[in-house]
Design a protein around this motif. Structure first.
Motif, short mmCIF file in Angstrom:
data_model
loop_
_atom_site.label_atom_id
_atom_site.label_comp_id
_atom_site.label_asym_id
_atom_site.label_seq_id
_atom_site.Cartn_x
_atom_site.Cartn_y
_atom_site.Cartn_z
N LEU A 1 -56.19 -44.56 9.60
CA LEU A 1 -56.38 -43.38 10.22
C LEU A 1 -55.01 -42.46 10.21
O LEU A 1 -53.92 -43.04 10.50
CB LEU A 1 -56.57 -43.60 11.86
CG LEU A 1 -56.57 -42.23 12.86
CD1 LEU A 1 -57.76 -41.59 12.47
CD2 LEU A 1 -56.56 -42.98 14.13
N GLY A 2 -55.19 -41.29 9.87
CA GLY A 2 -53.80 -40.66 9.86
C GLY A 2 -54.12 -39.42 11.02
O GLY A 2 -54.92 -38.43 10.85
N ILE A 3 -53.08 -39.34 11.65
CA ILE A 3 -53.20 -38.29 12.94
C ILE A 3 -52.00 -37.35 12.54
O ILE A 3 -50.70 -37.80 12.61
CB ILE A 3 -53.03 -38.95 14.33
CG1 ILE A 3 -53.84 -40.41 14.56
CG2 ILE A 3 -52.85 -38.22 15.37
CD1 ILE A 3 -53.44 -41.01 15.71
N CYS A 4 -52.29 -35.92 12.78
CA CYS A 4 -51.31 -34.81 12.49
C CYS A 4 -50.51 -35.03 11.38
O CYS A 4 -51.00 -34.93 10.24
CB CYS A 4 -50.58 -34.68 13.70
SG CYS A 4 -50.22 -33.25 13.90
N ASN A 5 -49.45 -35.50 11.54
CA ASN A 5 -48.53 -35.73 10.35
C ASN A 5 -48.83 -36.75 9.52
O ASN A 5 -48.85 -36.75 8.03
CB ASN A 5 -47.16 -35.87 10.61
CG ASN A 5 -45.87 -36.09 9.83
OD1 ASN A 5 -45.13 -36.90 9.72
ND2 ASN A 5 -46.05 -35.14 8.93
N GLY A 6 -49.63 -37.78 10.06
CA GLY A 6 -50.27 -38.58 9.12
C GLY A 6 -51.44 -38.40 8.23
O GLY A 6 -51.68 -38.70 7.31
N PHE A 7 -52.25 -37.50 9.05
CA PHE A 7 -53.21 -36.48 8.17
C PHE A 7 -52.42 -35.71 6.68
O PHE A 7 -53.08 -35.89 5.84
CB PHE A 7 -53.84 -35.66 9.05
CG PHE A 7 -55.07 -34.97 8.19
CD1 PHE A 7 -55.88 -35.24 7.13
CD2 PHE A 7 -55.69 -33.88 8.88
CE1 PHE A 7 -56.70 -34.65 6.82
CE2 PHE A 7 -56.88 -33.03 8.49
CZ PHE A 7 -57.34 -33.48 7.26
N GLN A 8 -51.47 -35.29 7.09
CA GLN A 8 -50.62 -34.62 6.21
C GLN A 8 -50.19 -35.39 5.12
O GLN A 8 -50.30 -35.23 3.91
CB GLN A 8 -49.41 -33.80 6.74
CG GLN A 8 -49.92 -32.55 7.63
CD GLN A 8 -48.95 -32.45 8.64
OE1 GLN A 8 -47.79 -32.72 8.90
NE2 GLN A 8 -49.01 -30.98 9.35
#
Length: 235
Positions: free
Chosen positions: A84-91
């Motif tokens: 799971l990538g959250i915010c900066n992790g999504f980026q």
């Protein structure tokens, strides 16, 4: 078994401890991992947390996508580990080409912070199975570079293959094309989104609801979904 979920800390991570706490509240074991390591410590799933990794220099998530541990993240993703990538992790996931498209400066050129309504578009992933398809949830959002972009043909593909995991409702806070708030890969093990589910897991600290102020816990289902996926795979 107890699912062991790793949370990777990068220089500039802000929400790594929050993600660890969310995992523990959901019933998993949070494992702290370091960006400079090549050791995933035998975890069953991974979270790339929010923040401003490496100061968001070059592009948000671009330098973090080249961190030493990302070689192991890519290998784990290919093997089907829930990530799971959250915010900066999504980026980071987008910059590492684990999810398609790109994320750019918000359309209004301002940092945005709000409780954001979302619709669950795909509940057939490792991180969304505890939601109902079409369910409307409220998750805190805070970003400056959250505008999702992709070519028209790529957007059509994402829509046609059901890879849009979440969509903004009520208001599009950052100009994301087709109101896309989050994506999944084809296998359903890698999910990224801009809003922050780890900030909506505990009564008294989440979004307001009709029942009470700060009582929203819609984010908890992300982490219980992953735990169920891990336990189910091991059974």
């Amino acid at each position: 078994m107890t699912a062991r979920i790793g949370v990777i800390t990068f220089p500039g991570s802000l929400d790594d401890r929050d993600a660890q706490r969310a995992i523990e509240i959901a019933g998993g074991e949070a494992v702290a991992l370091w960006h400079g390591s090549h050791d995933l410590d035998g975890v069953d799933a991974l979270v790339l947390p929010g923040g401003f990794s490496y100061g968001d220099y070059l592009r948000a998530g671009a330098i973090a996508a080249l961190a030493p541990i990302m070689a192991e993240v890519k290998d784990a993703a290919a093997k089907g580990m829930p990530i799971l990538g959250i915010c900066n992790g999504f980026q980071m996931l987008v910059e590492a080409h684990l999810l398609p498209g790109g994320l750019i400066r918000n359309a209004h050129q301002q940092f945005v912070r709000r409780d954001q309504k979302l619709r669950v578009e795909n509940n057939d992933t490792a991180w969304t199975s505890d939601f109902a398809s079409g369910q409307e949830i409220v998750i805190p959002l805070k970003n400056a570079d959250g505008g999702y972009i992709a070519s028209e043909s790529e957007l059509d593909r994402l829509e046609g293959e059901g890879l849009v995991a979440f969509r903004y409702l009520g208001v599009n806070p950052n100009g994301s094309l087709r109101d896309i708030a989050g994506l999944t890969n084809e296998r359903g093990n890698v999910v990224g989104l801009m809003p922050h589910p780890e900030h909506a897991v505990e009564p008294g600290f989440g979004p307001d609801t009709a029942a009470a102020m700060r009582s929203g816990v819609d984010g908890l289902s992300f982490f219980t979904s992953a735990i169920a996926a891990v336990v189910g795979a091991a059974a």
